[in-house]
Design an enzyme around this catalytic site. Sequence first.
Site, mmCIF file in Angstrom:
data_model
loop_
_atom_site.group_PDB
_atom_site.id
_atom_site.type_symbol
_atom_site.label_atom_id
_atom_site.label_comp_id
_atom_site.label_asym_id
_atom_site.label_seq_id
_atom_site.Cartn_x
_atom_site.Cartn_y
_atom_site.Cartn_z
ATOM 1 N N CYS A 86 66.604 23.113 47.348
ATOM 2 C CA CYS A 86 65.882 21.939 46.879
ATOM 3 C C CYS A 86 65.041 21.360 48.026
ATOM 4 O O CYS A 86 64.146 22.032 48.515
ATOM 5 C CB CYS A 86 66.840 20.917 46.267
ATOM 6 S SG CYS A 86 65.963 19.658 45.290
ATOM 7 N N HIS A 198 68.465 23.755 42.201
ATOM 8 C CA HIS A 198 69.810 23.633 42.770
ATOM 9 C C HIS A 198 70.633 24.858 42.374
ATOM 10 O O HIS A 198 71.117 24.941 41.239
ATOM 11 C CB HIS A 198 70.480 22.359 42.250
ATOM 12 C CG HIS A 198 69.956 21.111 42.873
ATOM 13 N ND1 HIS A 198 70.407 20.631 44.078
ATOM 14 C CD2 HIS A 198 68.997 20.246 42.464
ATOM 15 C CE1 HIS A 198 69.768 19.511 44.386
ATOM 16 N NE2 HIS A 198 68.898 19.263 43.424
ATOM 17 N N GLU A 200 73.561 25.514 43.271
ATOM 18 C CA GLU A 200 74.955 25.110 43.057
ATOM 19 C C GLU A 200 75.170 24.499 41.678
ATOM 20 O O GLU A 200 76.318 24.336 41.241
ATOM 21 C CB GLU A 200 75.405 24.148 44.160
ATOM 22 C CG GLU A 200 74.916 22.715 44.041
ATOM 23 C CD GLU A 200 73.481 22.513 44.499
ATOM 24 O OE1 GLU A 200 73.048 21.349 44.521
ATOM 25 O OE2 GLU A 200 72.789 23.502 44.833
#
Length: 218
Positions: A86, A198, A200
């Site tokens: 990001c 992102h 994650e």
Amino acid sequence: MAVVDPGSGNLASVLRALERASALADAPVEAEVTRDPAVVALASRIVLPGQGAFSACMRGLFALPGMVETLEDAVRGRGVPLLGICVGMQILAERGLEHGETPGLGWIKGEIAPMAPGAGAGGLPLPLPQMGWNTLAAAAAPGGHALLEGVGPGSHAYFVHSYALRGASAEEVVATTDYGGPVVAVVASGNVAGTQFHVEKSAEVGLRILRNFLRWDP
């Protein structure tokens, strides 16, 4: 492996995702969140998360004495693989234009500029930030980049951003998405890579990319 904490970033989620990706890669990796350049200097891989504004993320790095110099030596000098996430990807660029002009690390060509998406299905400009799931389209040469191994056409990733890379080198763009026009989603140059989304928070696609990063030998 060092996960650098510049004062912004979804660090707990990044650590959990790296643990799961490590199991998928069958390559046990100990990931440590750190603000200590000495830990980064010894790392075999580096992850640079970031949230918020470009300028704040760069200030956070410079507030850690010796961190930027250590990253330069490890990544540019010794070729340690690095993944920016990001805003951590955005600061790899030459400069950012959020809240004034701020120099970036300069490891990826281009600048981080305000997005100006075109009209959506209803004929109105798409809202900012771009927030939610969007489709990835590989932009690399046939065979694709190693980071996208196993990431098929039409795969989705989770984005939250109002600024994006502009003026990128075509050779460094690995994947794009569409949000009222093309938006750079993944970049790579040598041993440096980054995702605008992102990883994650991107479910199986994010875990696959992290797994590929753990096995990446640029």
